[in-house]
Design an enzyme around this catalytic site. Structure first.
Site, short mmCIF file in Angstrom:
data_model
loop_
_atom_site.label_atom_id
_atom_site.label_comp_id
_atom_site.label_asym_id
_atom_site.label_seq_id
_atom_site.Cartn_x
_atom_site.Cartn_y
_atom_site.Cartn_z
N GLY A 145 -0.40 11.73 3.99
CA GLY A 145 0.27 10.23 3.54
C GLY A 145 -0.86 9.44 3.31
N SER A 146 -0.59 8.03 3.40
CA SER A 146 -1.32 7.01 2.72
C SER A 146 -1.34 5.89 3.88
CB SER A 146 -0.76 6.56 1.55
OG SER A 146 0.31 6.12 1.61
N GLY A 183 4.13 -6.20 -6.30
CA GLY A 183 4.42 -4.78 -6.33
C GLY A 183 6.06 -4.71 -5.38
N ASP A 314 2.19 11.60 -0.50
CA ASP A 314 1.38 10.29 -0.98
C ASP A 314 -0.13 10.77 -0.88
OD1 ASP A 314 3.47 8.88 -0.66
OD2 ASP A 314 2.74 7.09 0.80
N LEU A 321 6.56 7.95 -3.05
CA LEU A 321 7.91 7.85 -2.41
C LEU A 321 8.25 8.96 -1.73
CD1 LEU A 321 9.34 7.12 -6.01
CD2 LEU A 321 8.78 5.33 -4.21
N HIS A 446 38.39 2.98 -11.65
CA HIS A 446 38.56 1.70 -11.91
C HIS A 446 39.10 0.83 -10.70
CE1 HIS A 446 39.29 -2.09 -14.27
NE2 HIS A 446 40.28 -2.14 -13.75
P1 FAD Z 1 3.44 9.70 5.40
O1 FAD Z 1 4.93 9.27 5.80
O2 FAD Z 1 2.45 8.69 5.43
O3 FAD Z 1 3.12 10.71 6.82
C1 FAD Z 1 1.92 10.97 6.79
C2 FAD Z 1 1.86 11.30 8.55
O4 FAD Z 1 0.70 12.15 8.82
C3 FAD Z 1 1.86 10.01 9.25
O5 FAD Z 1 2.51 10.26 10.42
C4 FAD Z 1 0.26 10.32 9.75
O6 FAD Z 1 -0.01 9.55 11.08
C5 FAD Z 1 0.03 11.66 9.81
N1 FAD Z 1 -1.34 12.03 9.90
C6 FAD Z 1 -2.27 11.63 9.10
N2 FAD Z 1 -3.64 12.24 9.31
C7 FAD Z 1 -3.18 12.97 10.45
C8 FAD Z 1 -4.06 13.90 10.95
N3 FAD Z 1 -5.36 14.32 10.86
N4 FAD Z 1 -3.43 14.62 12.17
C9 FAD Z 1 -2.32 14.38 12.53
N5 FAD Z 1 -1.42 13.67 11.87
C10 FAD Z 1 -1.88 12.97 10.78
N6 FAD Z 1 9.53 5.25 -0.29
C11 FAD Z 1 10.58 5.42 -0.51
O7 FAD Z 1 10.80 6.50 -1.34
N7 FAD Z 1 11.54 4.46 -0.54
C12 FAD Z 1 11.40 3.41 0.21
O8 FAD Z 1 12.45 2.69 0.26
C13 FAD Z 1 10.18 3.02 0.78
N8 FAD Z 1 9.90 1.83 1.55
C14 FAD Z 1 8.79 1.87 1.99
C15 FAD Z 1 8.26 0.64 2.65
C16 FAD Z 1 7.07 0.25 3.09
C17 FAD Z 1 6.96 -0.89 3.80
C18 FAD Z 1 6.20 1.25 2.92
C19 FAD Z 1 4.87 1.06 3.65
C20 FAD Z 1 6.30 2.67 2.28
C21 FAD Z 1 7.59 2.81 1.78
N9 FAD Z 1 7.70 3.98 1.10
C22 FAD Z 1 9.26 4.03 0.55
C23 FAD Z 1 6.76 4.95 0.71
C24 FAD Z 1 7.06 6.03 1.74
O9 FAD Z 1 7.04 5.78 3.06
C25 FAD Z 1 6.01 7.34 1.48
O10 FAD Z 1 5.99 7.52 0.41
C26 FAD Z 1 6.09 8.38 2.40
O11 FAD Z 1 6.27 8.06 3.84
C27 FAD Z 1 4.91 9.41 1.96
O12 FAD Z 1 5.51 10.48 2.91
P2 FAD Z 1 3.92 11.57 3.31
O13 FAD Z 1 5.04 12.68 4.14
O14 FAD Z 1 3.66 12.11 2.01
O15 FAD Z 1 3.40 10.77 4.34
P1 NAD Z 2 2.22 -1.37 -5.73
O1 NAD Z 2 1.38 -0.53 -6.49
O2 NAD Z 2 3.72 -1.48 -6.08
O3 NAD Z 2 2.00 -3.07 -6.14
C1 NAD Z 2 0.55 -3.49 -6.02
C2 NAD Z 2 0.87 -4.86 -6.72
O4 NAD Z 2 -0.56 -5.67 -6.40
C3 NAD Z 2 0.68 -4.49 -8.31
O5 NAD Z 2 1.35 -5.24 -8.92
C4 NAD Z 2 -0.92 -4.79 -8.51
O6 NAD Z 2 -1.09 -5.47 -9.95
C5 NAD Z 2 -1.04 -5.93 -7.50
N1 NAD Z 2 -2.44 -6.16 -7.07
C6 NAD Z 2 -3.48 -5.17 -6.95
N2 NAD Z 2 -4.61 -5.86 -6.66
C7 NAD Z 2 -4.49 -7.10 -6.61
C8 NAD Z 2 -5.18 -8.46 -6.22
N3 NAD Z 2 -6.51 -8.12 -5.78
N4 NAD Z 2 -4.55 -9.52 -6.28
C9 NAD Z 2 -3.26 -9.72 -6.55
N5 NAD Z 2 -2.55 -8.64 -7.09
C10 NAD Z 2 -3.01 -7.51 -6.85
O7 NAD Z 2 1.94 -1.30 -4.12
P2 NAD Z 2 2.68 -1.75 -2.88
O8 NAD Z 2 3.71 -2.82 -3.03
O9 NAD Z 2 1.73 -2.18 -2.11
O10 NAD Z 2 3.42 -0.40 -2.50
C11 NAD Z 2 2.51 0.67 -2.13
C12 NAD Z 2 3.34 2.04 -2.52
O11 NAD Z 2 4.63 2.15 -1.58
C13 NAD Z 2 3.96 1.92 -3.84
O12 NAD Z 2 3.31 3.12 -4.41
C14 NAD Z 2 5.43 2.27 -3.63
O13 NAD Z 2 6.04 3.03 -4.57
C15 NAD Z 2 5.75 2.61 -2.24
N6 NAD Z 2 6.83 1.81 -1.70
C16 NAD Z 2 8.03 2.18 -2.23
C17 NAD Z 2 9.05 1.36 -1.74
C18 NAD Z 2 10.38 1.80 -2.35
O14 NAD Z 2 10.72 2.69 -2.97
N7 NAD Z 2 11.34 0.91 -2.30
C19 NAD Z 2 9.05 0.31 -0.88
C20 NAD Z 2 7.71 0.00 -0.65
C21 NAD Z 2 6.66 0.56 -0.94
#
Ligand code: FAD
Ligand code: NAD
Length: 467
Positions: A145-146, A183, A314, A321, A446
């Protein structure tokens, strides 16, 4: 030493969904997770808690502002933030517990501990007590992940300087909240706290918010958010920060005229993007290659430069996503079983879960034009949709973009309340290689908001009947 066909590192949507498919395909599968609960960012501190708070805060805002229009008088609406947060925590707990159940049901071994790759077939796991064990894997999938990007002068303390994780767990409504980054996270969190009463200012570096989304749709959202009291400063660079009397002060510079000033808030949310997480993973032991942005490099089958080590979600290239990570996890399982796999990145939907919601799939007009595709565009406003009027949700529109030569749909953009649930129709049509004519000739009940999709499809050929 325990031995598995596949060991997945990380139990987020990529890891746990992939594990289930792999187990279904007959692989002996284990998932290792460093955190206390399974579910990753999405279930613990991402998609689910944010949507729980968006739902609660929207109801609070509607009860306070919109019910009167329907002839419903409420003398005083009171916020119980503790209860709102407890509801969110309960939902997260139920869903993360659900993953434990799914692992058991599918005979997947779930292991809690930090994983480190020792060599291409060996993983060391360190549990919460520091005890280490090694396990063997024919194949390893990195799904780690991230994490949020930190600015050098705004280090997260999760009290005053918040990442999304802190912004999902505040125990008070800040009077003034600054959000750096316009964002998806910035806009979703700004919505939550503005609805609950904060005066929110979003500071964005670029000249527009959510630059990658359909800008017609984003401008509808921006107008609507302004009505709830959110202010926007675009083309603005934050240059420094300091604590002043318990508040946070940010210095900023306008990128249009170079003017410098400062702004204060009770808290600041830094939402400037996320970066791949590979700390402590031992990639150096197997010399796995990353790109210039720290993303693990893979081929189309998600294989890294070490053929039995895969990476998904991620931590690799592509939109961050949950559903993208899930499909990639499934694809790795299917590749290992059959030698083939495919994910169609042209149909990955993306939603901003604000009010109204902005939901998109495929190309924007700007992207299609940049790719040299001659397009036809059909657009239909919800102001002309009967159900939208009945609901009191007339903000927004549907836009369908087709390849003019073939009528094939190459993009769909919907901005309206609840558009996330409507977008699926366009995703499926695109997945089947559908045309605007296909949507236009399909029944739509509808009165429904979805009729606007049909009207937009008809509008591609200037045949819309309403509006
Ligand atoms: P993650 O979900 O990040 O999972 C990775 C896991 O790996 C973590 O649990 C971590 O603890 C574990 N890990 C890392 N390193 C190790 C290690 N060495 N050993 C064991 N475990 C480890 N996406 C959407 O599609 N819709 C949304 O509405 C949405 N809303 C979001 C809102 C927020 C506030 C945030 C922050 C993100 C959102 N996202 C959304 C993005 C979404 O959460 C991520 O894209 C998604 O979780 C990525 O999945 P992943 O499986 O790649 O990684
Ligand atoms: P993002 O990339 O969506 O947006 C970051 C924003 O910050 C951009 O508009 C960028 O221009 C701006 N920015 C970057 N550096 C800056 C600076 N120094 N000062 C001011 N503005 C700056 O990233 P996010 O909102 O942090 O989300 C991270 C990831 O999580 C995204 O890739 C998103 O896909 C995922 N996410 C998805 C959902 C969803 O699907 N509904 C919800 C939350 C997060």
């Amino acid at each position: 030493m325990d031995a598995y066909d596949i060991v997945i590192i990380g139990a987020g949507p990529g890891g746990y969904t992939g594990a289930i498919r792999m187990a279904q395909l007959g692989f002996k599968t284990a998932v290792i997770e460093k955190d206390k609960t399974f579910g990753g960012t999405c279930l613990n501190v991402g998609c689910i808690p944010s949507k729980a708070l968006l739902q609660s805060s929207e109801l609070y805002y509607e009860a306070s502002h919109d019910f009167a229009d329907h002839g419903i008088k409420i003398e005083s609406v009171k916020l119980d933030l503790e209860k709102m947060m407890a509801r969110k925590t309960k939902i997260v707990g139920e869903l993360t517990g659900g993953i434990e159940f799914l692992f058991k049901k599918n005979k997947i071994t779930g292991i809690k501990g930090m994983a480190r790759i020792v060599d291409a077939n060996t993983i060391e796991i360190t549990d919460a007590n520091g005890i280490k064990v090694n396990i063997q894997a024919k194949n390893i999938v990195i799904a780690t992940g991230s994490t949020p990007v930190e600015l050098p002068f705004l280090k997260f303390d999760e009290k005053k300087i918040l990442s999304s994780t802190g912004a999902l767990a505040l125990d008070f409504v800040p009077k003034e909240m600054l959000v750096v980054g316009g964002g998806i996270i910035g806009l979703e969190m700004a919505s939550v706290w503005a609805r609950l009463g904060s005066k929110v200012t979003v500071v964005e570096f670029a000249d527009k918010i959510c630059a990658m989304m359909d800008q017609d749709a984003v401008s509808v959202l921006q107008r609507s958010m302004k009505k709830t009291g959110v202010s926007f400063m675009t083309s603005t660079k934050v240059t420094a920060s300091r604590s002043v009397g318990g508040r946070v002060e940010l210095d900023y510079e306008s990128l249009t005229d170079g003017k410098k000033a400062s702004i204060q808030g009770d808290v600041v949310l830094v939402a400037t993007g996320r970066k791949p997480f590979t700390d402590g993973l031992g990639l150096e032991n197997v010399q796995i290659k990353k790109d210039e942005r720290g993303r693990i490099q893979t081929n189309a089958h998600y294989q890294t430069n070490v053929p039995n080590i895969f990476a998904i979600g991620d931590v690799i290239v592509g939109p961050m996503l949950a559903h993208k990570a899930e499909e990639e996890g499934v694809a790795v399982g299917e590749f290992l079983a059959t030698g083939f796999c495919h994910v169609n990145y042209a149909t990955v939907p993306s939603v901003i879960y604000t009010h109204p919601e902005v939901s998109s799939v495929g190309m924007t007009e700007a992207e299609a034009k940049a790719a040299g595709i001659e397009i036809a565009v059909g657009k239909f406003p919800f102001a002309a949709n009967g159900r939208a009027k009945a609901k009191g949700n007339t903000e927004g529109f549907v836009k369908i973009i087709t390849d003019k030569a073939t009528d094939r749909i190459i993009g769909g953009h919907i901005v309206c309340a609840g558009s996330s649930e409507m977008l699926g129709e366009i995703v499926v049509a695109m997945e089947f290689g559908g045309s605007s004519e296909d949507l236009a000739r399909s029944f739509h009940s509808h009165p429904t908001m979805s009729e606007a999709i049909r009207e937009a499809a008809l509008a591609v050929d200037k045949r819309q009947r309403q509006g």
